[in-house]
Design an enzyme around this catalytic site. Structure first.
Site, PDB file in Angstrom:
ATOM      1  N   LYS A 120      -9.539   1.811  -2.561  1.00  0.00           N
ATOM      2  CA  LYS A 120     -10.352   1.527  -1.125  1.00  0.00           C
ATOM      3  C   LYS A 120     -12.008   1.623  -0.849  1.00  0.00           C
ATOM      4  O   LYS A 120     -11.958   2.897  -1.111  1.00  0.00           O
ATOM      5  CB  LYS A 120      -9.116   2.342  -0.536  1.00  0.00           C
ATOM      6  CG  LYS A 120      -9.187   1.648   1.201  1.00  0.00           C
ATOM      7  CD  LYS A 120      -7.558   2.123   1.481  1.00  0.00           C
ATOM      8  CE  LYS A 120      -7.499   1.309   2.734  1.00  0.00           C
ATOM      9  NZ  LYS A 120      -6.570   1.814   3.478  1.00  0.00           N
ATOM     10  N   GLU A 175       0.819  -0.891   0.042  1.00  0.00           N
ATOM     11  CA  GLU A 175       0.004  -0.574   0.105  1.00  0.00           C
ATOM     12  C   GLU A 175       0.677   1.212  -0.192  1.00  0.00           C
ATOM     13  O   GLU A 175       1.988   1.514   0.340  1.00  0.00           O
ATOM     14  CB  GLU A 175      -0.486  -0.377   1.173  1.00  0.00           C
ATOM     15  CG  GLU A 175      -2.298   1.241   1.052  1.00  0.00           C
ATOM     16  CD  GLU A 175      -2.984   0.932   2.226  1.00  0.00           C
ATOM     17  OE1 GLU A 175      -2.397   0.690   3.540  1.00  0.00           O
ATOM     18  OE2 GLU A 175      -3.580   2.008   2.344  1.00  0.00           O
ATOM     19  N   CYS A 210      -5.162  -2.533   2.413  1.00  0.00           N
ATOM     20  CA  CYS A 210      -4.922  -2.760   4.068  1.00  0.00           C
ATOM     21  C   CYS A 210      -6.709  -2.733   4.635  1.00  0.00           C
ATOM     22  O   CYS A 210      -6.853  -3.633   4.821  1.00  0.00           O
ATOM     23  CB  CYS A 210      -4.612  -1.111   4.524  1.00  0.00           C
ATOM     24  SG  CYS A 210      -4.314  -1.670   5.541  1.00  0.00           S
TER      25      CYS A 210
END
Ligand SMILES: O=C(O)CCC(=O)C(=O)O
Length: 295
Positions: A128, A55, A169
Site C-alpha cells: 500500500k 483488504e 483502499c
C-alpha cells in the site's frame, strides 16, 4: 517494471468472469483462511477466472492486530496464508488478487497485496503506497502510519486475464496512480479496500466510478463484510465498474461473493466513442510519469 504497449491492445482472453469475495473477517486466522478458501472454490464453480479478496482479510483491521497476524512472505513455511492462496490458484487454474495482508519484512510491517497466477506462482506484490491516516474528531481516528511502512512502487501485472494494476483502499483516492496505470495499458485496476462508515457512504462508489471514467477502464473493489462488533466498522459494498463509469455489479454489506462478466471490448468501444486521449490538452497540462524519467 514492464512498459506496456500503448495504445490499448486486447489481451488473449477478452471475456471472463470475475469474483469479488466479500468475506466476514474474524479474529481467528484459520477460520478466515478456511472461509476464503471456500469462497474461492465457490467462485470457481461459478466459472470465475479472476478472484479478488478484500483488504486485511486474515486479520481484524486494527492497529494492535497487524503485527500479531503478520507473516514473512519470503519464508513460505512461515506463511500459511500465502501457501493457501498459491495452492488455490494452482489447483483451480485461476488468477487470484489476494486482497491485502499484514507482511513482515526485515522488521518492517507492510499492508501488502499478493497476486498469484494459475500455476500457483506469486507474480507480484503491491505494498500500500498511501497509508490511511485520518482524524475526524468525534467520528473516526486511525493512523496506519503508526504501524505500517508505505510501499514505494506502482504494481502492474500481466496475467491470463489482462493487464492488472493494483491499489489498496486509500490508494484509490489518488487519481495520479490510476492515470499512470492507464498510461501503461492496464485493462482493470483492482483495489482491495475496507472503507469505513464515515467516508464509505459518500465516497466509496464515487471514487471507483471516477477512476473508471477518467481512465476508461474497469475498476474492481473488494471489501470485507461489515462487522459492527470490532473497533473499525467496514462499509462493505464490493463493486465492479465498467469503462464508462457504469456499475456492473455491487453488493450490500453482508458476507457474499459477487460474480460478474468482464468484456474488455467495452474499453475499446468506450475509447472510440469518446476519445479522451485525443482530446487531452497536454499543451496546457502534462501528466509527468516519473518512471519514464527514472525507469
Ligand atoms: O480513504 C478513505 O476514506 C478510507 C481508506 C481506508 O479505509 C483504508 O485505506 O483502509
Amino acid at each position: 517494471m514492464a512498459v506496456a504497449p500503448n495504445p490499448f491492445q486486447l489481451p488473449n482472453i477478452t471475456k471472463f468472469k470475475i469474483a469479488l469475495c466479500q468475506l466476514s473477517v474474524t479474529s481467528d486466522k484459520n477460520q478466515n483462511l478456511d472461509r476464503a478458501s471456500r469462497m474461492i472454490r465457490f467462485s470457481v464453480k461459478q466459472g470465475s477466472k479472476l478472484v479478488v479478496l478484500p483488504e486485511m482479510w486474515n486479520c481484524p483491521y486494527s492497529s494492535d492486530c497487524f503485527a500479531k497476524y503478520a507473516e514473512d512472505f519470503d519464508n513460505r513455511d512461515a506463511s500459511p496464508t500465502l501457501s493457501m492462496l498459491s495452492e488455490a490458484a494452482c489447483c483451480h487454474g485461476i488468477t487470484i488478487i489476494g486482497g491485502s495482508l499484514p507482511e513482515w519484512d526485515h522488521g518492517r510491517l507492510y499492508n501488502t497485496c499478493c497476486i498469484f497466477g494459475p500455476d500457483g506462482k506469486l507474480k507480484a506484490r503491491h505494498r500500500k503506497i498511501h497509508l490511511f491516516d485520518i482524524d475526524i474528531p468525534g467520528e473516526i481516528s486511525f493512523k496506519e502510519s503508526d504501524t505500517f511502512t508505505a510501499g514505494d512502487q506502482p504494481t502492474i501485472v500481466d496475467t491470463e486475464v489482462g493487464r492488472i494494476g493494483i491499489g489498496i483502499c486509500h490508494d484509490i483516492r489518488f487519481p495520479e496512480l490510476a492515470a499512470l496505470y492507464r498510461k501503461r495499458g492496464v485493462d482493470i485496476i483492482c483495489y482491495p479496500g475496507a472503507f469505513n462508515m464515515s467516508t464509505g457512504e459518500l465516497l466509496w462508489e464515487l471514487v471507483q466510478r471516477a477512476r473508471a471514467i477518467d481512465n476508461q477502464l474497469f475498476v474492481a473493489t473488494c471489501s470485507p463484510s461489515r462487522n459492527s462488533t470490532g473497533s473499525y466498522t467496514t462499509w462493505g459494498h464490493s463493486t465492479l465498474v465498467g469503462p464508462s463509469g457504469e456499475i456492473i455489479v455491487t453488493s450490500g454489506h453482508e458476507e457474499t461473493t459477487v460474480i460478474a462478466e468482464i468484456d474488455y471490448s467495452n474499453i475499446q468501444l468506450q475509447r472510440k466513442s469518446l476519445p479522451l486521449d485525443d482530446q487531452k490538452r497536454e499543451d496546457i497540462y502534462k501528466f509527468i510519469d516519473v518512471h519514464e524519467l527514472n525507469p
